[in-house]
Design a protein around this motif. Structure first.
Motif, mmCIF file in Angstrom:
data_model
loop_
_atom_site.group_PDB
_atom_site.id
_atom_site.type_symbol
_atom_site.label_atom_id
_atom_site.label_comp_id
_atom_site.label_asym_id
_atom_site.label_seq_id
_atom_site.Cartn_x
_atom_site.Cartn_y
_atom_site.Cartn_z
ATOM 1 N N GLY B 224 26.057 31.811 46.779
ATOM 2 C CA GLY B 224 27.148 32.557 47.396
ATOM 3 C C GLY B 224 28.446 32.370 46.649
ATOM 4 O O GLY B 224 29.210 33.310 46.430
ATOM 5 N N HIS B 227 29.304 34.451 43.630
ATOM 6 C CA HIS B 227 29.811 35.788 43.908
ATOM 7 C C HIS B 227 31.308 35.765 44.202
ATOM 8 O O HIS B 227 32.017 36.722 43.888
ATOM 9 C CB HIS B 227 29.051 36.412 45.075
ATOM 10 C CG HIS B 227 27.696 36.893 44.681
ATOM 11 N ND1 HIS B 227 26.673 36.042 44.364
ATOM 12 C CD2 HIS B 227 27.216 38.147 44.523
ATOM 13 C CE1 HIS B 227 25.616 36.758 44.032
ATOM 14 N NE2 HIS B 227 25.912 38.026 44.115
ATOM 15 N N ALA B 230 32.820 35.526 40.755
ATOM 16 C CA ALA B 230 32.613 36.776 40.012
ATOM 17 C C ALA B 230 33.495 37.887 40.567
ATOM 18 O O ALA B 230 34.041 38.694 39.805
ATOM 19 C CB ALA B 230 31.135 37.175 40.076
ATOM 20 N N THR B 231 33.650 37.936 41.880
ATOM 21 C CA THR B 231 34.502 38.961 42.488
ATOM 22 C C THR B 231 35.954 38.773 42.072
ATOM 23 O O THR B 231 36.642 39.733 41.707
ATOM 24 C CB THR B 231 34.384 38.898 44.032
ATOM 25 O OG1 THR B 231 33.025 39.160 44.397
ATOM 26 C CG2 THR B 231 35.302 39.915 44.696
ATOM 27 N N ASP B 234 36.293 39.584 38.321
ATOM 28 C CA ASP B 234 36.139 41.035 38.113
ATOM 29 C C ASP B 234 37.433 41.749 38.489
ATOM 30 O O ASP B 234 37.922 42.611 37.745
ATOM 31 C CB ASP B 234 34.970 41.525 38.979
ATOM 32 C CG ASP B 234 34.879 43.036 39.035
ATOM 33 O OD1 ASP B 234 34.732 43.649 37.961
ATOM 34 O OD2 ASP B 234 34.957 43.603 40.147
ATOM 35 N N ARG B 237 40.059 40.958 35.855
ATOM 36 C CA ARG B 237 39.875 41.718 34.614
ATOM 37 C C ARG B 237 40.407 43.137 34.771
ATOM 38 O O ARG B 237 41.010 43.686 33.852
ATOM 39 C CB ARG B 237 38.385 41.749 34.222
ATOM 40 C CG ARG B 237 37.899 40.483 33.553
ATOM 41 C CD ARG B 237 36.501 40.657 32.984
ATOM 42 N NE ARG B 237 35.493 40.691 34.022
ATOM 43 C CZ ARG B 237 34.846 39.638 34.486
ATOM 44 N NH1 ARG B 237 35.092 38.451 33.989
ATOM 45 N NH2 ARG B 237 33.944 39.743 35.431
ATOM 46 N N ILE B 308 31.220 46.844 37.256
ATOM 47 C CA ILE B 308 31.506 45.479 36.798
ATOM 48 C C ILE B 308 31.447 45.416 35.271
ATOM 49 O O ILE B 308 32.368 44.922 34.619
ATOM 50 C CB ILE B 308 30.514 44.494 37.436
ATOM 51 C CG1 ILE B 308 30.683 44.507 38.956
ATOM 52 C CG2 ILE B 308 30.709 43.085 36.883
ATOM 53 C CD1 ILE B 308 29.509 43.912 39.708
#
Lengths: 94, 392
Positions: B224, B227, B230-231, B234, B237, B308
Motif C-alpha cells: 500500500g 502506492h 508513487a502517487t 507522479d 513530476r 503515469i
C-alpha cells in the motif's frame, strides 16, 4: 435464453481475458492464473500503480486504501477475483 | 502585490498567470535572500494555488490537470521556488486524497488547501533517493504510536513546513507517516546557496525518536505504501514538468525579445544566423515540451493508466527543454543573462535542478525504455520471449 449462471460464467471469462491481455501486453509474456508476477520481479512501482488505475478505469470500480493488499494484485486469478468482487459490491450498492 | 489582484480568482485558466504577474518583480530578491516570504506563501494559498486541483469539497478549486499544469507553467516561468511550493503541497495532498482515510482527508486536506499548514515530502536520505528499499529511517510501532527516527536531506520547504510526509521502514516494510514539525525531536538544518531553487527553503531534517499517533500513518506498510509514494511522485513530476514548460517559454520570450532589439556593431542580434539557430531550436524544444505535458494532462483527466508513463516522459522532456532553452537564452543575452538578478540566469540554474528532482533524467530514461520494451515483448531479466526461444 441465458441463465444467471451462464451470464456469470461469461462475465468471469470476459474479465479473465481482458486482464490476461493487459498483463501480457505490459509484462511481455503470458502468465498463468496463479503465477505471481510480483514475485517474478516483473513489476515496478510505476506499473503497480498503472495496474490499479487500469482496473479502476476499465471496470468503473474504486480501489481504496483498504484494498491495497498485494494479495489482491499478485496473480491474474487473484486480480480477477478482486475485480469481480468489487463489481459485485458496486452492483449490490446501486 | 495587491490583495485585490489576488482575491476571488475565479477563472482557473488565469489562476497562475495573475499570481505570477503579481510577484514577477520580487522573484530575484527572494532568490538572493534564499526565502519565500511568509506573506507570499499565504497569498498563494488565498489565491487557491495550494489546493488548486483538490476537489471543492476538500477546500480546493477542483482544477483539471490541464488547468493545474497551466498555473504551474505561469508560476514556473516567474519563480521555480514558488512553483516548488505548489508542487510539494500538492504532492502530499494528492497522496492523502488518493490513499488517506476519510478521517485523514477531512483533517488535513482543507488545511493544506487553505495554506494553514505547509507540507513537505520527506523521502531523500544520504544514501537513498525515492527508492523505498534503500530508506534507513525507521518507523517503529509501539502500542498506539509510531516512533520515527532518521535523517532526511534536501527537503523542499523543509525549513518552514508544518507537517512532513516521512518515508521510512517499518520492520523492513516501507511505511509513511505524517509528522507535525512541532513535535519533540524534529530538528531542521536550513540549506542555503544551492545551485537552484534558492528560495525553496530546503532543509535537512532529523527525526530523533519522534512519536506520532497511529492515525498519522498513511496506508498500510508494504504494498500500500508504495502506492502512496508513487502517487506523490507522479503528481510531483506532473507539476514540475509544467513548471519547466513555463521556464522554457519565459526564456524563449526573453531571448527572442533581446535578439530582436539588441544591436551590436550596428547589427541586430537577430540578423545573425547562429542566433536564429539557437532561437529555432529553443522554440521547438519549448513547444514539444508543452505538447507532451498537454498529452499527459489529457490522459490524467481521463484516468488512463498510461498517464503515469506519459507524465514521466513529459517531465523528462520538459526538464531537458528548460535546461536547453535557458542555456540558449543566457547565451543570447550574454552578460545581461549572467547578471545577479537575471531571470534567465536564475532559470538556467533552476532548470538543472529540474533534471534531478522527482526522478533524475537517467532514471526517467530507464522508465521510458522499460515501458517501451515491455510493449515489445521484452521480459525483465533479459530472457528471450518464448516465440524467439521456440525458433532456436
Amino acid at each position: 435464453m441465458e441463465t444467471p449462471n451462464q451470464t456469470d460464467a461469461a462475465a468471469v471469462a470476459d474479465v479473465t481475458q481482458e486482464l490476461s491481455a493487459y498483463l501480457t501486453r505490459n509484462l511481455g509474456q503470458e502468465l498463468g492464473p496463479d503465477e505471481d508476477y510480483f514475485a517474478l520481479g516483473l513489476v515496478n512501482s510505476l506499473f503497480a500503480m498503472e495496474l490499479v488505475n487500469f482496473v479502476e478505469q476499465r471496470y468503473g470500480i474504486e480501489v481504496g486504501v483498504d484494498d491495497l493488499d498485494l494479495d489482491h494484485f499478485r496473480t491474474l486469478g487473484r486480480l480477477r477475483d478482486f475485480v469481480l468482487a468489487k463489481t459485485a459490491n458496486r452492483g449490490a450498492a446501486a | 502585490m495587491s490583495d485585490t489582484a489576488l482575491a476571488g480568482v475565479a477563472d482557473l485558466t488565469d489562476l497562475g498567470a495573475r499570481f505570477a504577474d503579481s510577484v514577477r518583480e520580487d522573484a530575484a530578491d527572494w532568490d538572493a535572500r534564499g526565502e519565500l516570504p511568509a506573506d507570499v506563501r499565504l497569498a498563494a494559498a488565498r489565491a487557491g494555488l495550494l489546493g488548486a486541483d483538490l476537489p471543492v469539497r476538500h477546500g480546493g478549486l477542483g482544477a483539471t490537470p490541464a488547468q493545474l499544469g497551466e498555473a504551474c507553467a505561469r508560476i514556473g516561468g516567474v519563480c521555480s521556488a514558488l512553483r516548488g511550493l505548489v508542487t510539494v503541497q500538492s504532492m502530499v495532498a494528492a497522496a492523502l486524497l488518493r490513499w488517506g482515510t476519510a478521517e485523514q482527508r477531512e483533517r488535513w486536506l482543507p488545511a493544506l488547501a487553505r495554506g494553514e499548514l505547509l507540507a513537505a515530502f520527506a523521502a531523500t536520505e544520504t544514501e537513498a533517493g525515492s527508492d523505498l528499499a534503500a530508506v534507513t529511517t525507521t518507523v517503529e510501532e509501539q502500542g498506539d504510536t509510531y516512533t520515527v527516527t532518521g535523517e532526511k536531506r534536501w527537503i523542499t520547504f523543509g525549513e518552514v513546513a508544518d507537517v512532513f510526509l516521512v518515508l521510512g521502514s517499518a520492520g523492513g516494510r516501507p511505511a509513511a507517516v505524517l509528522v507535525e514539525a512541532d513535535r519533540p525531536g524534529v530538528l531542521r538544518e536550513p540549506v542555503r546557496g544551492q545551485l537552484g531553487m534558492r528560495a525553496a527553503q530546503l532543509a535537512h531534517v532529523r527525526f530523533d525518536g519522534v512519536r506520532v499517533p497511529r492515525e498519522n500513518a498513511v496506508a498500510p506498510p508494504g504494498f500500500g505504501l508504495s502506492h502512496v509514494v508513487a502517487t506523490a511522485l507522479d503528481h510531483g513530476r506532473f507539476t514540475v514538468a509544467w513548471g519547466c514548460v513555463g521556464m522554457a517559454e519565459a526564456c524563449l520570450d526573453a531571448a527572442a525579445e533581446h535578439a530582436a532589439r539588441r544591436a551590436q556593431g550596428g547589427v541586430v542580434l537577430a540578423e545573425h544566423q547562429l542566433v536564429r539557430s539557437l532561437l529555432g531550436r529553443a522554440a521547438v524544444d519549448s513547444r514539444a515540451a508543452r505538447e507532451l505535458c498537454l498529452r499527459a494532462a489529457r490522459l490524467r483527466e481521463a484516468g488512463d493508466p498510461d498517464a503515469i508513463a506519459e507524465t514521466v516522459a513529459a517531465k523528462y522532456a520538459a526538464a531537458r527543454a528548460a535546461t536547453a532553452v535557458a542555456g540558449s537564452a543566457v547565451q543570447i543575452l550574454g552578460a545581461a543573462g549572467c547578471a545577479p538578478d537575471s531571470p534567465v540566469g536564475r532559470c538556467y540554474r533552476d532548470a538543472k535542478v529540474m533534471e534531478i528532482i522527482e526522478g533524475s533524467a537517467q532514471v526517467s530514461e530507464l522508465h521510458i525504455a522499460d515501458h517501451l520494451l515491455r510493449a515489445h515483448g521484452h521480459r525483465p531479466g533479459g530472457r528471450r520471449p518464448e516465440r524467439e526461444e521456440g525458433r532456436r
